[in-house]
Design a protein around this motif. Structure first.
Motif, short mmCIF file in Angstrom:
data_model
loop_
_atom_site.label_atom_id
_atom_site.label_comp_id
_atom_site.label_asym_id
_atom_site.label_seq_id
_atom_site.Cartn_x
_atom_site.Cartn_y
_atom_site.Cartn_z
N VAL A 1 36.91 -49.97 31.62
CA VAL A 1 35.83 -50.10 30.64
C VAL A 1 35.05 -48.79 30.55
O VAL A 1 34.83 -48.25 29.48
CB VAL A 1 34.88 -51.25 31.03
N ILE A 2 34.71 -48.25 31.70
CA ILE A 2 33.89 -47.04 31.72
C ILE A 2 34.62 -45.87 31.08
O ILE A 2 34.07 -45.17 30.23
CB ILE A 2 33.50 -46.70 33.17
N VAL B 1 34.72 -46.37 27.38
CA VAL B 1 33.41 -46.10 26.77
C VAL B 1 33.20 -44.59 26.65
O VAL B 1 32.83 -44.07 25.60
CB VAL B 1 32.28 -46.72 27.63
N PHE B 2 33.54 -43.90 27.71
CA PHE B 2 33.33 -42.46 27.76
C PHE B 2 34.12 -41.75 26.68
O PHE B 2 33.60 -40.98 25.90
CB PHE B 2 33.77 -41.96 29.15
N ALA C 1 32.99 -42.75 23.12
CA ALA C 1 31.70 -42.14 22.77
C ALA C 1 31.89 -40.67 22.43
O ALA C 1 31.31 -40.18 21.47
CB ALA C 1 30.73 -42.30 23.92
N SER C 2 32.73 -39.99 23.20
CA SER C 2 32.97 -38.58 22.89
C SER C 2 33.52 -38.43 21.49
O SER C 2 33.13 -37.56 20.73
CB SER C 2 33.97 -37.97 23.86
N MET C 3 34.45 -39.34 21.17
CA MET C 3 35.07 -39.25 19.85
C MET C 3 34.05 -39.49 18.74
O MET C 3 33.93 -38.71 17.81
CB MET C 3 36.17 -40.31 19.72
#
Lengths: 365, 332, 575
Positions: free
Chosen positions: C8-9, C12-13, C16-18
């Motif tokens: 999950v982390i 998410v990471f 979010a960057s994208m």
């Protein structure tokens, strides 16, 4: 959105999301730990930035005379320096730099097109991401599976092959490996492109949003571009990934072997758990804990490796940017890149700590 | 083989390859484990009792091997079972509780994961929910609140963990539980509680338990029979009452005399002379003879047979048997 | 399960960057809609789908280079490659004929008229000239844009105007819509050559504003030239397409030129070898050229170019203030040894600061020193009291990378040659470029250093004046004087030389100029503030389906002549 804050946000938003996730799910101790770490990171970035600021100015040479070369007369150099603010007292320049750090407005570069550094970084940074993410994934896949396989076949042929591989590949110079791959797959066989991120002609059709071409071609449905991006990724990814994988093979192997001797593995074996599950489930998961630490530490080495890989494959990323700008004495660019790198390394080491706490239930902050 | 024998070990030898040569960590040992009994296996450290326990599940690996022996478990010689089928027997038919509960549980697995993994490994068709239910039921019977199942090993006390180890051994209703020094690392009060629990469970589940220990007191408290090992050899087997009342082998005698006894103030504890022998170069004849107060001429030359000395009490000692001419010739 | 949390982390990471970088679409990379030509090209490539077919597309020529664009503002740019791009998208009143240093009319109807005092040049503009964006070019607009050169000053960091316009041009005016008049400060003889350089092209007034320096305009970048820049990604590539409003005679032969920027010359060489690019142009080392020689499908064009290498000797610093020491150095150098051992004969020994092929070039140094002549060198040294036991001690500085990775190798040879006299002791000292160049040209820190020069305009004055006037870039033949164009000469020879050069600068008669430069070169060899070593050929490496135009000079080098002007319009490509 104003471009100045973009880069900060590219790094910032994911970390905020990660932190938010951990804050909601994590323990009080973890929250306090993260807060402390963030608070401690700020002075670290500040100190590093200050050091870089002064080291750059202690170094002989300056951006203007370096760019103008022999054709720059002393008068020209002086007037351009004034124009760029390089003749201001050091304390004024330092104040300006601090303000740039605080506001994350990095100013303009002092050489080349004198473009905003934030714009240059927003082109270069995604290129590096596009290189180091698949390379790290490759390194981890080879490292973890190779290391585990070697550990499970300890003292057999497979083990020796992987151990020799790890030593040899770790000691190979990147540019040499890159060159060999280019010569063989690019020049001799003609299978793969040897330079750049995308075919020059197809590149003209790519509409960019993220500057990560892999994603841009995907979200715009530009399949020829997508294919071309993948082809261009192969050799640099293999080069950087293979070099990085050696260390991971060794560390994983050593850790899996150590873990396999633990009592709980013997106990699990006595419960009838199959060897494969023991190795890939139980031992590997425990062995991953030191490997995760290593991933965090490798970030700096990875960026260093990216410098060489980018140069060999003419890959316009942050590594080659930094090298170019150091030799051109582009103070603004170098300061900014180092500051961003410092934040990045701090962020990743924080992320590693958080992930660590999630993987290893014994770790409590 | 009699029906009341659950596990019959015949002439088991376990070898270790070492730098110095091959060591017989268990040397031609035979032992019967009866259904429903708690059999104590005692001996000094390094006498081969743990190796013996592991060999019963064929858990030896790396430098260890079993060059000969028969392992008749429930009518089947485990030595003839292909190695790849052994995991199906481990955990399901024979469970094992290890010495150190602190290190015998996977630190990154919750207790629930330990249990469900064990259950589902042997019974792949059991759903997650059913496995959870069974795990909860099991630990409740062992006196652990099922809420604690989501915890990790490091969050539990030593006694609690040893209960978890037991629950893991019982998860598949194992017929035989081999408990290897299960209480060594526990403090006295926890140890007592744990032994009570073990006894209760044995009655409740009609368990057969091989309790490997160096603690004679533990044997006296919970075991039905006791087997004594010395230097990779079985030296005496018999009911606890018989052996404790009248130990036949001088080693057993020494062992029993060296146990502190709170009730009887007999002055200084007995200290057995000498050191346990090196298994790389074991003494000839009876291996105990260099330390034996009753050693005879023959003891250093010929190995005594392991045979009945009084009913079901077996011992391996020249005090109770006559030298067989053939052996004399061979060794003399 | 904890492993799920990690997934999950990580997700998410990454997501979010994208998303975040997706917001960054304001960045100037190829954001405008693809042009028709590009789309066709991509379609063709997609159809054939093999990875290295880009270069086999007949409509596109890909040129690889290790040069980076530093500036595209004509009032600022001062680098060879920047000029090349500017000259392809823009043109000026005059130009050099392809492959030669001959001047021809370009935007002007003819070569213009010059007043009797040599101070006023008048040109007439051709009819119907338009910028690529449709803006008509009038003399008024042109003159206004040229006036940027006189006014923009240090706003432009590369500051070409202060070198090539301000010292020579007093005013630029447009009396009517067709006429442009230049009034000069001195009657310089080579002014038409200056007008053919990039700073004097017609810059689009919509892009290059009077009061601002625009180094990297946003694409599309238009001029009056045959091409316009349709896409520009600073560190990756630049795309040029035919200018629809171009009316001149150099019409593009292909639909697209892509300039691909390389960070490593080795990769550039491999790229042309594998066919990934069509042309490798600047800067392959002689080693790489040797490697590419004889490779199937690859042709190498050698241009006897104008890039020279020489020693700069500080004539006011001990011990090189002694003419005997300098002459001993000049007598010891064996240029052929350098050319043969380090460059495999791929550079040409140089015996004057003015390289062969340029107006009035002589072999002054060979004539005077006939080096290597160790006996003569010893004689010079002994005249000043030096001997084997009391040798001259010299430190020679050089930048390790800037003039190529071979620099250290030929510096070693020079050390060996000087030490062969037995009376000179040499210490070599590498110094990084950004430190090196200000120290060398400052004329205070180094005795001897190595330097390279590439002309701005193909005229002997550009090879002599900079090394004599105002400090002479570190040799101190004259002392720099504020406000003076020449500075103060150190001795009589220097005084004569300065006078001669000043005369030649404004000499309108070419025969007289040749004479004057011949004398100047002799005086120069005597002073030896610089010792010419060799001049480096430029190499253009191209696939055999690329050709230059047979109608112009030197088609084998893709019509690139000694003035190093690369006219992309003359390129054609067969299947």
């Amino acid at each position: 959105m104003p471009p100045i804050t973009l880069l900060a946000l590219i790094i910032g938003i994911p970390s905020i999301l990660l932190l938010a996730y951990v804050f909601i799910r994590g323990s009080t101790g973890l929250r306090r730990y993260i807060l402390t770490r963030i608070v401690l990171t700020l002075p670290m970035v500040f100190i590093l930035g200050t050091l870089v600021f002064f080291i750059l100015r202690v170094l002989p040479g300056d951006p203007v005379s370096s760019a103008l070369g022999p054709k720059g007369t002393p008068e020209m150099i002086a007037s351009v320096r004034t124009q760029l603010g390089l003749n201001d007292p050091l304390i004024v320049q330092y104040g300006r730099f601090l303000w740039q750090m605080v506001t994350l407005k990095f100013g303009n570069s002092l050489v080349g097109g004198h473009r905003p550094i934030i714009a240059e970084m927003s082109e270069r940074f995604p290129a590096t991401l596009e290189l180091i993410i698949p390379a790290s994934v490759l390194a981890l896949i080879i490292g973890i599976f190779g290391g585990t396989l070697a550990a499970s076949k300890r003292k057999k042929v497979t083990d020796y092959i992987f151990r020799i591989y790890a030593v040899v590949i770790y000691s190979l110079p990147i540019f040499w490996l890159g060159l060999i791959l280019q010569l063989f797959f690019g020049v001799k066989l003609g299978w793969l492109p040897i330079s750049g991120r995308i075919d020059p002609i197809i590149g003209t059709t790519l509409v960019t949003h993220t500057n990560i071409y892999f994603i841009d071609s995907l979200i715009t449905g530009n399949w020829p571009a997508f294919l071309s991006v993948l082809q261009h990724l192969v050799l640099p990814t293999i080069t950087l990934g293979l070099i990085q994988s050696g260390l991971f093979v060794r560390i994983t192997r050593a850790n899996v072997i150590e873990t396999m001797q633990m009592d709980y593995i013997a106990a699990a074996r006595a419960r009838g758990i199959r060897e494969k599950v023991l190795i890939y489930g139980h031992a590997l998961k425990n062995a991953m804990i030191p490997v995760i630490t290593l991933i965090g530490l490798q970030v700096a080495i990875l960026l260093a490796g990216a410098v060489l890989t980018e140069s060999v494959f003419s890959w316009p990323g942050m590594g080659s940017y930094l090298v170019e700008r150091i030799s051109a004495r582009d103070y603004n660019a170098v300061q900014s890149v180092i500051t961003v790198f410092a934040m990045l390394v701090a962020l990743i080491s924080l992320a590693v700590d958080v992930i660590y706490s999630l993987v290893d239930p014994r770790v409590r902050y | 083989m009699a029906d009341d024998i659950l596990y019959s070990v015949r002439n088991l030898t376990v070898d270790y390859k070492t730098r110095g040569g091959i060591v017989h960590a268990v040397d031609n040992v035979s032992l019967d484990i009866r259904r429903g009994e708690i059999l104590g296996l005692v001996g000094e450290s390094g006498c081969g009792k743990s190796t013996f326990g592991k060999a019963l599940m064929r858990l030896h690996d790396g430098p260890a091997s079993i060059p000969n022996g028969e392992l008749w478990f429930d009518g089947q010689d485990l030595m003839k079972v292909p190695m790849k089928d052994m995991p199906a027997i481990r955990g399901a038919d024979i469970g094992m509780v290890f010495q150190d509960p602190m290190t015998s549980l996977n630190p990154v697995q919750s207790i629930m994961e330990h249990l469900t993994e064990t259950i589902q490994t042997h019974e792949p068709k059991v759903s997650d929910a059913a496995a959870h239910a069974r795990a909860e039921d099991l630990v409740e019977r062992l006196g652990i609140r099922h809420e604690r199942l989501k915890e990790y090993p490091h969050q539990m006390s030593g006694g609690m963990r040893q209960r978890v180890m037991i629950s893991l051994a019982l998860a598949l209703r194992a017929k035989l539980v081999i408990a290897d020094e299960p209480t060594t690392s526990l403090d006295v009060i926890v140890e007592a509680k744990f032994l009570d629990l073990l006894k209760e469970l044995q009655e409740e589940f009609n368990l057969t338990i091989l309790l490997i220990t160096h603690n004679i007191g533990v044997v006296a408290e919970v075991c039905d029979r006791v087997a004594v090992m010395y230097a990779a050899k079985m030296v005496e087997v018999g009911s606890v009452e018989a052996v404790f009342a009248d130990p036949k082998h001088p080693y057993t005698q020494g062992l029993l005399r060296s146990v502190p006894n709170i009730k009887l103030d007999e002055g200084d504890l007995y200290k057995m002379g000498g050191e346990p022998p090196s298994l790389l170069h074991p003494p000839t004849g009876c291996r105990f003879h260099p330390r034996c107060p009753k050693a005879m001429d023959i003891c250093s030359r010929e190995e005594p047979a392991f045979e009945s000395v009084a009913g079901e009490q077996l011992a391996s000692c020249w005090l109770y048997q006559k030298a067989d001419g053939k052996q004399k010739v061979t060794n003399g | 399960m904890k492993s799920k949390s990690i997934v999950v982390i990580v997700t998410v990471f990454v997501l979010a960057s994208m998303m975040l970088s997706a917001c960054a679409s304001a960045t100037p990379v190829a954001t405008e809609a693809p042009t028709a030509a590009a789309t066709t090209a991509a379609a063709t490539v997609a159809a054939t789908a093999a990875p290295t077919t880009a270069a086999s597309n007949p409509d596109t020529i890909i040129i690889g280079t290790t040069d980076k664009i530093a500036s595209l503002d004509p009032a600022d740019a001062y680098a060879v490659h920047d000029w090349e791009v500017i000259k392809n998208i823009s043109n000026g009143l005059l130009a050099w004929k392809p492959g030669t240093t001959d001047i021809e009319a370009d935007l002007a109807t003819d070569l213009g008229t010059v007043s009797a005092d040599g101070l006023t040049y008048t040109f007439t503009l051709k009819d119907g000239i338009k910028f690529g964006d449709g803006t008509p070019l009038t003399a008024t607009i042109y003159a206004a844009q040229l006036n940027r050169l006189l006014t923009i000053g240090p706003k432009c960091p590369n500051d070409v105007a202060d070198s090539l316009a301000v010292p020579f041009v007093k005013s630029i005016t447009a009396p009517d819509d067709k006429t442009i008049v230049f009034v000069l400060t001195t009657p310089i003889a080579y002014f038409r050559n200056l007008l053919a350089t990039a700073p004097f092209v017609a810059a689009d007034p919509n892009i290059f504003k009077a009061d601002a320096c625009t180094l990297f305009p946003t694409a599309p970048i238009y001029g009056t030239g045959p091409w316009f820049v349709s896409q520009f990604n600073a560190d990756e590539q630049m795309v040029l397409e035919p200018n629809p409003n171009y009316t001149g005679k150099y019409k593009p032969q292909v639909k697209q030129i892509i300039i691909r920027f390389y960070s490593d010359a080795n990769t550039l060489a491999l790229a042309v070898q594998s066919g990934e690019i069509d042309i490798a142009w600047r800067m392959l080392s002689t080693d790489q050229i040797t490697q590419l020689t004889g490779v199937k499908g690859v042709k190498i064009g050698t241009i006897s170019g104008g890039s020279i290498r020489f020693l700069t000797i500080n004539r006011t610093m001990k011990p090189t203030d002694d003419p005997n020491v300098v002459k001993a150095i000049a007598s010891s150098i064996d240029r052929n040894e350098i050319a043969d051992t380090v460059f495999g004969g791929k550079v040409t020994p140089l015996f004057s600061m003015v390289p062969p092929g340029f107006l009035g070039a002589t072999d002054a140094f060979d004539k005077m020193y006939a080096s290597p002549d160790l006996a003569a060198a010893k004689k010079f040294l002994e005249a000043s009291g030096y001997s084997a036991t009391k040798p001259v001690k010299l430190t020679i500085y050089y930048p390790p990378e800037h003039y190529g990775a071979t620099t250290a190798a030929w510096m070693q040879i020079i050390k060996k040659q000087l030490e062969a006299t037995g009376e000179i002791q040499v210490t070599l000292q590498a110094q990084e470029w950004s430190t090196y160049i200000p120290a060398l040209t400052g004329g205070k820190s180094y005795n001897v250093g190595v330097m390279g020069w590439f002309f701005d305009y193909p005229d002997p004055s550009n090879y002599l004046d900079p090394f004599i006037y105002n400090g002479g870039m570190g040799n101190n033949i004259t002392a720099a004087v504020k406000g003076s164009t020449t500075g103060k000469p150190i001795n009589d020879t220097a005084k004569q030389l300065v006078a001669l050069l000043q005369k030649a600068d404004i000499e309108q008669d070419n025969t007289k100029r040749v004479d004057e430069y011949a004398k100047a070169q002799d005086l120069y060899a005597d002073l030896a503030g610089n010792i010419p070593l060799f001049f480096e050929a430029e190499h253009v490496v191209y696939r055999d389906n690329i050709s230059g135009s047979a109608s112009y000079a030197t088609p084998d080098t893709l019509n690139i002549g000694s003035n190093i002007v690369f006219n992309y319009s003359l390129l054609s490509k067969s299947k």
